[in-house]
Every structure is written in structure tokens, then in C-alpha cells.
Design a protein around this motif. Structure first.
Motif, PDB file in Angstrom:
ATOM      1  N   GLN A  95       0.853  -1.186   0.000  1.00  0.00           N
ATOM      2  CA  GLN A  95       0.000   0.000   0.000  1.00  0.00           C
ATOM      3  C   GLN A  95       0.891   1.237   0.000  1.00  0.00           C
ATOM      4  O   GLN A  95       2.001   1.227   0.539  1.00  0.00           O
ATOM      5  N   LEU A  96       0.396   2.308  -0.594  1.00  0.00           N
ATOM      6  CA  LEU A  96       1.158   3.555  -0.674  1.00  0.00           C
ATOM      7  C   LEU A  96       0.211   4.727  -0.464  1.00  0.00           C
ATOM      8  O   LEU A  96      -0.852   4.787  -1.087  1.00  0.00           O
ATOM      9  N   PHE A  97       0.635   5.664   0.422  1.00  0.00           N
ATOM     10  CA  PHE A  97      -0.232   6.778   0.789  1.00  0.00           C
ATOM     11  C   PHE A  97       0.501   8.108   0.639  1.00  0.00           C
ATOM     12  O   PHE A  97       1.708   8.208   0.893  1.00  0.00           O
ATOM     13  N   ASP A  98      -0.238   9.113   0.229  1.00  0.00           N
ATOM     14  CA  ASP A  98       0.274  10.479   0.116  1.00  0.00           C
ATOM     15  C   ASP A  98       0.053  11.171   1.463  1.00  0.00           C
ATOM     16  O   ASP A  98      -1.046  11.634   1.768  1.00  0.00           O
ATOM     17  N   THR A  99       1.092  11.274   2.274  1.00  0.00           N
ATOM     18  CA  THR A  99       0.952  11.835   3.621  1.00  0.00           C
ATOM     19  C   THR A  99       0.879  13.362   3.609  1.00  0.00           C
ATOM     20  O   THR A  99       0.666  13.972   4.662  1.00  0.00           O
ATOM     21  N   GLU A 119      -4.290   8.901   7.589  1.00  0.00           N
ATOM     22  CA  GLU A 119      -3.118   8.154   7.126  1.00  0.00           C
ATOM     23  C   GLU A 119      -2.556   8.718   5.822  1.00  0.00           C
ATOM     24  O   GLU A 119      -1.480   8.324   5.368  1.00  0.00           O
ATOM     25  N   GLY A 120      -3.304   9.630   5.193  1.00  0.00           N
ATOM     26  CA  GLY A 120      -2.925  10.174   3.902  1.00  0.00           C
ATOM     27  C   GLY A 120      -3.788   9.602   2.798  1.00  0.00           C
ATOM     28  O   GLY A 120      -4.382   8.530   2.931  1.00  0.00           O
ATOM     29  N   ARG A 121      -3.874  10.298   1.698  1.00  0.00           N
ATOM     30  CA  ARG A 121      -4.677   9.830   0.575  1.00  0.00           C
ATOM     31  C   ARG A 121      -4.036   8.603  -0.062  1.00  0.00           C
ATOM     32  O   ARG A 121      -2.828   8.593  -0.342  1.00  0.00           O
ATOM     33  N   ALA A 122      -4.802   7.554  -0.294  1.00  0.00           N
ATOM     34  CA  ALA A 122      -4.279   6.327  -0.876  1.00  0.00           C
ATOM     35  C   ALA A 122      -3.903   6.513  -2.337  1.00  0.00           C
ATOM     36  O   ALA A 122      -4.663   7.085  -3.126  1.00  0.00           O
ATOM     37  N   ILE A 123      -2.722   6.028  -2.678  1.00  0.00           N
ATOM     38  CA  ILE A 123      -2.297   5.968  -4.078  1.00  0.00           C
ATOM     39  C   ILE A 123      -2.407   4.518  -4.562  1.00  0.00           C
ATOM     40  O   ILE A 123      -2.948   4.249  -5.621  1.00  0.00           O
ATOM     41  N   VAL A 124      -1.855   3.609  -3.762  1.00  0.00           N
ATOM     42  CA  VAL A 124      -2.005   2.178  -4.030  1.00  0.00           C
ATOM     43  C   VAL A 124      -2.640   1.545  -2.799  1.00  0.00           C
ATOM     44  O   VAL A 124      -2.002   1.445  -1.748  1.00  0.00           O
ATOM     45  N   ALA A 125      -3.880   1.155  -2.893  1.00  0.00           N
ATOM     46  CA  ALA A 125      -4.573   0.503  -1.772  1.00  0.00           C
ATOM     47  C   ALA A 125      -5.944   0.020  -2.249  1.00  0.00           C
ATOM     48  O   ALA A 125      -6.604   0.703  -3.036  1.00  0.00           O
ATOM     49  N   TYR A 126      -6.354  -1.114  -1.724  1.00  0.00           N
ATOM     50  CA  TYR A 126      -7.703  -1.620  -2.003  1.00  0.00           C
ATOM     51  C   TYR A 126      -8.515  -1.601  -0.715  1.00  0.00           C
ATOM     52  O   TYR A 126      -8.018  -1.895   0.373  1.00  0.00           O
TER      53      TYR A 126
END
Length: 251
Positions: free
Chosen positions: A185-189, A197-204
Motif C-alpha cells: 500500500q502507498l499513501f500520500d501523507t 493516514e494520507g490519501r491512498a495511491i495504491v490501496a484496495y
């Protein structure tokens, strides 16, 4: 890099100034005191004979049995090669014969864990300034990729923070290998306007109004542009070799 600090020294006392790790380039350390203070330097990787480490710069007597350094017995400037390091010392009489004004210079890269001390023949305050040059590795010079790896244990249905990606990194690739079914998972903090947690870039996620990424819902490889960067994700079924073998590429 570099810095400056002060150390108060009692007469006859030996104070630890700091440590120099391996891998630093062109390290220079300058000591200035109004009293007679001498620099000492020890190799912490060699304690076979002396617990403080083998002396690189130090004077003592009798030289046949004490921890005398390869440098430190000369009044003026002297240099030596020690463990593939080129070391220059101002001499115990100081720069231009001024007691208490001394330096140590390394030309090239340090290869050992070193500890610097100061011995005060007279009480006083020592001002220490240190500096080093940037790493000359192919990674830091931009001629090869910078790489690294580590291992982490994650329990069933747990989420673990793997690390942060700083601004300004170029052509980044993150690869994960796992025996079990793990998803990256990857988040824009920088964007916590809706999710802490930040906006999700890669996450389901599978509920209404959840933090669903622009990538992460596809089984196979996909890509998307997010804030002017292109993200490629292997997909939640992995790279084709195993469910837990996934990657993200950012360009």
C-alpha cells in the motif's frame, strides 16, 4: 556536513570528543583551546591489546609497552597511512607552534570506527569544528542506482509501516517478496484532508467512502498518473511468480 561544539576539560583529564564511522570522505577535525590540549585518536575496531582501541594518534611512554600511536610523537605536521586511510596530524605543538590549536585530516574515505579524544595538559575550554565531504559512491554521484533491502515480520491481517519516501527521489522502484499473500500500500501523507493516514495511491478497500487508491483494485499490472508522477503497480496477485511478490515503480 559539519558542526561545532565546545568541551570543558579539567587538567590531566581525557575527554571523548566524538566518533568517526567508516565510509566518511575527507574528514577534517579542528581543535582550538587557549590551554595546552592534545588530540588523540583510537581505532575502536582493534581492541586486541588495549580496551580503548589501538592508538592512531597518541603519545605515551614507555613507547615499547604503552598505547602509542603511529602519529602523535612529532612536534610538527606529520602524516601516515593506517588501515588504508591517509591521516595528517598538526603535531602536538599545534598549528604555527600554538599549543592547543591542532587538527586531524583524512584524505579519502575512512575505513574504521574511530574515536577522538582530547587530553588536557592544562584545564580549559576546547572548541571543536568538524567537517566531511559528500559520499563519492556511484549512487551519490548519480551514476548508479541507490539500493537497499531489509526484512519485516507482519502478522495475519496486520498493516506495517515499511518506510517513508522523501521528496525529490527519481525513478524509484520498490520490490517486495513474501511467502504469504501480502499487498503493498502507498499513501500520500501530504494530503490528510480526508484520511489521517494520507490519501491512498495504491490501496484496495471494499466499503463505501473508504480510502481507495488510484491503483490497487486490479489483479494484474496497471499504471496511473498521480500529481504529475507515473505509478506502476504489479497488481494484488503479484508479479506472476507469487501472490506476495509485488512491486511499485514511480517515474
Amino acid at each position: 556536513g559539519g558542526g561545532t561544539f565546545e568541551a570543558e576539560l579539567a587538567e590531566g583529564a581525557k575527554a571523548t570528543i566524538g566518533t568517526i564511522p567508516p565510509g566518511k570522505w575527507d574528514v577534517h577535525v579542528y581543535l582550538e583551546a587557549m590551554s595546552d590540549v592534545d588530540i588523540q585518536l583510537y581505532d575502536l575496531d582493534d581492541t586486541s591489546k588495549f580496551s580503548e582501541g589501538k592508538a592512531v594518534i597518541a603519545w605515551c611512554e614507555p613507547a615499547s609497552t604503552c598505547n602509542i600511536g603511529v602519529l602523535g610523537s612529532e612536534a610538527g605536521v606529520a602524516s601516515a597511512t593506517y588501515e588504508e586511510m591517509s591521516v595528517e596530524y598538526s603535531g602536538y605543538e599545534g598549528v604555527d607552534g600554538k599549543l592547543g590549536k591542532e587538527y586531524v585530516k583524512f584524505t579519502g574515505i575512512t575505513t574504521r570506527n574511530l574515536e577522538m579524544k582530547a587530553f588536557a595538559f592544562e584545564a580549559g575550554t576546547a572548541n571543536i569544528h568538524y567537517q566531511w565531504q559528500r559520499d563519492r559512491s556511484e549512487c551519490c554521484q548519480g551514476t548508479a542506482a541507490c539500493t537497499g533491502s531489509f526484512e519485516v515480520t507482519i502478522g495475519l491481517r496486520e498493516t506495517a509501516d515499511i518506510g517513508a519516501i522523501g521528496i525529490g527521489k527519481k525513478d524509484l522502484e520498490i520490490s517486495m517478496t513474501a511467502e504469504g499473500d501480502l499487498d503493498i500500500q502507498l499513501f500520500d501523507t501530504d494530503d490528510t484532508s480526508e484520511f489521517s493516514e494520507g490519501r491512498a495511491i495504491v490501496a484496495y478497500c471494499g466499503t463505501d467512502n473508504c480510502n481507495l487508491g488510484v491503483l490497487g483494485s486490479e489483479a494484474g499490472q496497471t499504471s496511473a498518473v498521480y500529481k504529475d508522477l507515473t505509478y506502476e503497480y504489479s497488481g494484488y496477485e503479484g508479479d506472476g511468480t507469487n501472490l506476495g511478490n509485488e512491486y511499485i515503480k514511480i517515474s
